[in-house]
Design a protein around this motif. Sequence first.
Motif, PDB file in Angstrom:
ATOM      1  N   TRP A   1       2.646 -12.765  -5.794  1.00 40.61           N
ATOM      2  CA  TRP A   1       3.005 -13.756  -6.159  1.00 40.61           C
ATOM      3  C   TRP A   1       4.583 -14.087  -5.963  1.00 40.61           C
ATOM      4  O   TRP A   1       5.155 -12.881  -4.546  1.00 40.61           O
TER       5      TRP A   1
ATOM      6  N   ARG B   1      -8.407 -14.227   2.537  1.00 41.65           N
ATOM      7  CA  ARG B   1      -7.851 -14.143   1.491  1.00 41.65           C
ATOM      8  C   ARG B   1      -6.261 -13.616   0.703  1.00 41.65           C
ATOM      9  O   ARG B   1      -6.433 -12.326   1.385  1.00 41.65           O
TER      10      ARG B   1
ATOM     11  N   TRP C   1      -3.481 -13.263  -2.222  1.00 39.77           N
ATOM     12  CA  TRP C   1      -2.973 -12.696  -4.158  1.00 39.77           C
ATOM     13  C   TRP C   1      -1.220 -12.238  -3.725  1.00 39.77           C
ATOM     14  O   TRP C   1      -1.543 -11.284  -3.414  1.00 39.77           O
TER      15      TRP C   1
ATOM     16  N   GLU D   1       3.005 -11.247  -1.209  1.00 40.92           N
ATOM     17  CA  GLU D   1       0.895 -11.138  -1.371  1.00 40.92           C
ATOM     18  C   GLU D   1       0.519  -9.865   0.100  1.00 40.92           C
ATOM     19  O   GLU D   1       0.988  -9.566   0.848  1.00 40.92           O
TER      20      GLU D   1
ATOM     21  N   CYS E   1      -3.423  -5.186  -4.453  1.00 44.83           N
ATOM     22  CA  CYS E   1      -2.980  -6.251  -5.445  1.00 44.83           C
ATOM     23  C   CYS E   1      -2.572  -6.180  -6.450  1.00 44.83           C
ATOM     24  O   CYS E   1      -1.813  -6.416  -7.294  1.00 44.83           O
TER      25      CYS E   1
ATOM     26  N   ASP F   1      -3.030 -17.704  -5.062  1.00 44.50           N
ATOM     27  CA  ASP F   1      -4.693 -16.617  -5.188  1.00 44.50           C
ATOM     28  C   ASP F   1      -5.498 -18.165  -4.502  1.00 44.50           C
ATOM     29  O   ASP F   1      -5.957 -18.854  -4.867  1.00 44.50           O
ATOM     30  N   GLU F   2      -5.725 -17.720  -3.268  1.00 42.42           N
ATOM     31  CA  GLU F   2      -6.205 -18.409  -2.597  1.00 42.42           C
ATOM     32  C   GLU F   2      -6.527 -18.135  -1.928  1.00 42.42           C
ATOM     33  O   GLU F   2      -6.127 -16.752  -0.890  1.00 42.42           O
TER      34      GLU F   2
ATOM     35  N   ARG G   1       0.660  -6.044  -7.991  1.00 46.37           N
ATOM     36  CA  ARG G   1       0.574  -7.106  -9.710  1.00 46.37           C
ATOM     37  C   ARG G   1       2.236  -6.538 -10.370  1.00 46.37           C
ATOM     38  O   ARG G   1       2.618  -7.372 -11.088  1.00 46.37           O
TER      39      ARG G   1
END
Length: 243
Positions: free
Chosen positions: A125, A121, A123, A142, A62, A113-114, A66
């Motif tokens: 964008w 799970r 995360w 993701e 992640c 983010d869910e 990011r």
Amino acid sequence: MAQWGLGRPDTARELAALADAGINYSPTEVRRPAWTLDTHLHGLPAERPGPPEPGGPWERACRVVRDYEFTPPESVRALYDPAVPLLGRNMLLQLRFHGLHLYCGVRITEVVDETRDDGARVWGWAYETLDGHLERGKVTYEVVKYRDTGRVEFVAASHSQRAPDLDPVLTLGWSLFGRRAQLRFYRRCGVRIRDSVTADSEGRAGPMPPATPPRAWGLVWVPSDAGARFAHSPEIHCVTPGG
């Protein structure tokens, strides 16, 4: 209008200009066969079943996603302002093909983010292309952990289409190399993020360092392992190649 030149353009100025750019397509247009729809799955080091482990592969992946550190520097580099929140952030992409560098804008329009119904799970964008981009479309990145098995994956899903207003030179180049370049880009993204997460778990230096990426005038160029960005060989460049 496409702007051709020699040497590096004023990238800070071009990034700032993206504030006035709009998304260059409508989701209502997206349908086969005129659009290419892709989903690329890349396995990452697994964890134990259950929620993501603190400091484990999911969290490390992640972090790489990011910061957009997984992009292959021989193909795509990006300039952005880290002070701008992730959602709504503009990035100036430098698309590289040998000595030709194309500068295009994208905007991060979604943050995921869910925990999904199956317990996975997730995360990540997504960015969408802005006016003047070589392409039209959206890419979603993701990192997924499946709680029941511990499997961790990096998923890149996209819909894309060549911008309709490319000049004849770029139209020919897209016809000859565009699809191959797309597929190679997604393969390399998967390799880089897997290598980085694996190296980090083994305490080795990965292909991209965890430290803050190098900055220029408060802006960040990624990926961090691309080497010097302001002392390089001459380039032929095109800004807003999509018109």
